[in-house]
Structure formats: structure tokens, C-alpha cells
Design an enzyme around this catalytic site. Sequence first.
Site: not given
Length: 490
Positions: A45, A48, A64, A107-108, A169, A223
Site C-alpha cells: 500500500l 500520503d 507512505q 508516519y507522514s 503530519d 490531517e
Amino acid sequence: MEKMTREEKYRYIEQALPEELERLKEKVSKSPWRQKYHIQPQTGLLNDPNGFSYYNEAYHLFYQWFPFGPEHGMKYWFHTTSKDLAHWEEVGIAIKPGGPYDSHGAYSGSGIVKNNKLYLMYTGNTRDHSWVRHPFQCLAEMDKNGLITKFDKPVIFETPPGYTDHFRDPKVWKSDEEYFCVIGAQRDNKTGCIVLYQSKDLLQWNFRGEILTDLNEFGYMWECPDYFEMDDHGVLLFSPQGIEQENERYNNIYQSGYLIGKPLNMESRAFEHQPFQELDKGFDFYAQQTTETPDGRRILVGWMGLPDLEYPTDKEGWAHCLTLPRQINIKDDKLIQRPVSELALLRKKEKNINISVDNETKQLEDFYGTAYELICDIEDIKADRVGIEFRASNTEKTVLAYDSVSNKIILDRSLSGQPLGKKNGSIRRCSFDAQTFKIHMFVDVSSVEIFINDGEEVFTSRIFPSQNSKAIRFFAQKGTAKFKAVKWDY
């Protein structure tokens, strides 16, 4: 498709079973919907876009990545690079999770150049024994040789009082000699917002407080924030979750959009703005991020997908891609998005048509394809409805229409091929009143990005037709219209 267990989803890539990734790559390679010119994951998958920046004479765009399947699990940053915004090369994994402050995912976040290095600020995701989330804002640096080193400690340890652990983020920029950072947040009362930090060195960050907007109860989480200034305006991009549908607005499961107004007052944090506007009127667009080019253009890339939806590629071991880069400009307090001019470098064989259509649907024998760019001007519209059917066959078609009676643009993917998750529906409409109608369309094997009248409206959508659905048809209903089109194969 059988879902993974938590243990399967939160493995590191080093914990792959023997030949697991090789088997998955082989499975993915057989997918009939692999894109031809969009950034897509090798396996698993993609979500972002992260760290979009220009450094060392190249563009760097990370995303990501969960390698083991089309689900959200242990996230890595995957690195791609380009000299021209059109041709992208895969570099490989950039940021690996696994430290005490990103044990359950990198994470982002975003990138910024300082002292000839590219600094990458991201949210480290951790979970305790009770599976309670604890986010940290972490930093890594990349040198000119591409070597990426994570800092030992987070640069922002705590979520400030008044906010939940949905805090992520970071998007960084520099103004004068100061660095600023916006972070997407959720208040304790379960409403979404964005907070502001300030730093002199990217290492020590001071919490300035919440950006003050008119949207005090607008969804439960914001987000992927992004702030920039252009043409004496301030622009705040973000992706709010939990917005209820309002007729033609907010039709997707989650939204992406912007506030535009006066430049943000950095002292009071007050942001005087116009109403929230969606960035994209299509089905599959989220988590946008921008950067500035060396010649001063503002360029945006988004995730061509959405969380919590099923896609036909899931059963083939992969999901999602990124949009093409878009240049942003401001016109009448609205963001105009156009495909970057560098995409012309992808053009190959050219074909032109110039036809009149009278209450009919016309298909030209040598005008077809599965991966191409198309520009079509529809003029002298004296019909109730005009438009294009593409990726079409006897049983499949995706339809873009302009209804001159109701003054609406309609994108209909109800017959586009393999069905998608029902949550997002199959038709999108938006109001549009124009004497002429220009369509600039980028069709790939399993997607379409449509720019109307030089970017006044944009529709982004995944579609999953069969490989023999290649026809392009032009139609006018209850009247006449002239179609002038040029197509380039990709």
C-alpha cells in the site's frame, strides 16, 4: 480478501517470511491495472506523499509505504526522485521505523533544505502494551550522497495539553530566519484543528498555539496540513475527517481542501479566510502536499486514493498511486490547478481531430488508447449535454459530461469496469457555467485526472476497466457541438 492480523501488519520488512516479498512482487506484476506513468508501490500500500522538496539539483518525493499488502500497517518512507517532474526513479526505503520513537511506523511529514542537507520531519508512531497511540515528531537528515540518518531523540516529545494523541503530519517552512511548522491535531472535545510551532534551528521547537480559523467544529480530525503564501494571500491546505455531505459538496468519505485569505498573523495566529473549498471534485484524492520549485512555482501532489475504502487491486497485493504534479495559482480567491508543463516530456505519438457532432455519439477508428494525454475544446455548444466517453467498449465506459441545462459537470464511473467500494458512490457533479468547455485529461491504465478550463475544476478518479476498453467517443445530446482534440500517447 482475508485481512491480516495485527501481528502480521506490524512486522518490519526484515521479518518477512522466506521469499514472501518475492512472491508478492510476482503477484503484483501480473496485475492488469499497473500504471504506466504514475508513481505506484512495488508491492503493498502507498498512501500520503511526504517530504516533497527540491534538493541537490533534483526533486525528492517520498510516500507512505506498507510493503506486505493493501492494508494500513507498519509504515515506511519510500523515496523517489526526478530531474524534471515527469520521469521518476525509485530509490528505495528512506526512513525505516523501529526505534523507540517510531516503533509502529514512520508516519507522514515534510522536507526542508538547510546547510546543504535535506531535513525530513515526520511523526513517529508508537503503541504501548494496551495499544494506545503515542506520537512523536521526529527528524532525519539526508546528505548529498543520499545517506539518511535519523536523530536519536524526537524534536517534539509531547502532545500539548488540550489535544489527543491524534497529532501528526508536520509541514515545515522557513520565513526570514525562523522555521515554522504546522501539525494536524484533534482537540480533547474530538474536533479537528491545526497547531503552530516555531524554531530557530529545526531542533528546538516552541509551541505557539492553535491556528485560529472560523471552523471551530469542522470534523473530528484535520490531517496533512500545509501552509504557504503567494500573491499576498495565505493558503492553508488540510484534509478534514468527519464532514457531512452537503448536496454536491463533501461526497467523499474524507475531504481535502483549503482556506485562502490574508497571510497568517504569526503573532496572534489569527487567519482571516474565505469559506473552505475542496481541492478536487473527483472520487480519489487526499493528503496533498506542496513544494516550491527553483523558479518559484508552487507544485502540489496528492494521494490518489482514500483511507478505509476497498479497491480492485487489493486482491492483487497492492493499492494506490500518487497524482501527477500540479502547479497552483490563485484566481479570484480560488486555487487553480494545472498539470505542470514538464509533463509534455512524456508525450509520444500525436493525433488530432476536428469534428462536428449532431445529437449523436461519434467514435473515430484510430482515436483510442489506455494511457494518454488528451486536450479537447468543445465549442459552439448548442446541445443539452456534451462530453466524452473514454476507456470505453461495448460494456464499459467512463463518462465526462457538461450539462448546459443545469450548468453542471458530471463524472460518471458507474460503468467504468471493476466496481469500487460503494461508500464513495459512482457519480460526481459540480456547478459550472461557461460558454466554452475545455477538457485536459490524463488517462492511465487505472486512473484519470481531468482539468476543466485550465484548472478551474479538477476531477481525480481511479477506474478499473478491462484492457480492451480503449475507445474514445464524443457526444452531443439534443443539439450540436464542435470538438477539437489532440491526443498524445504515453
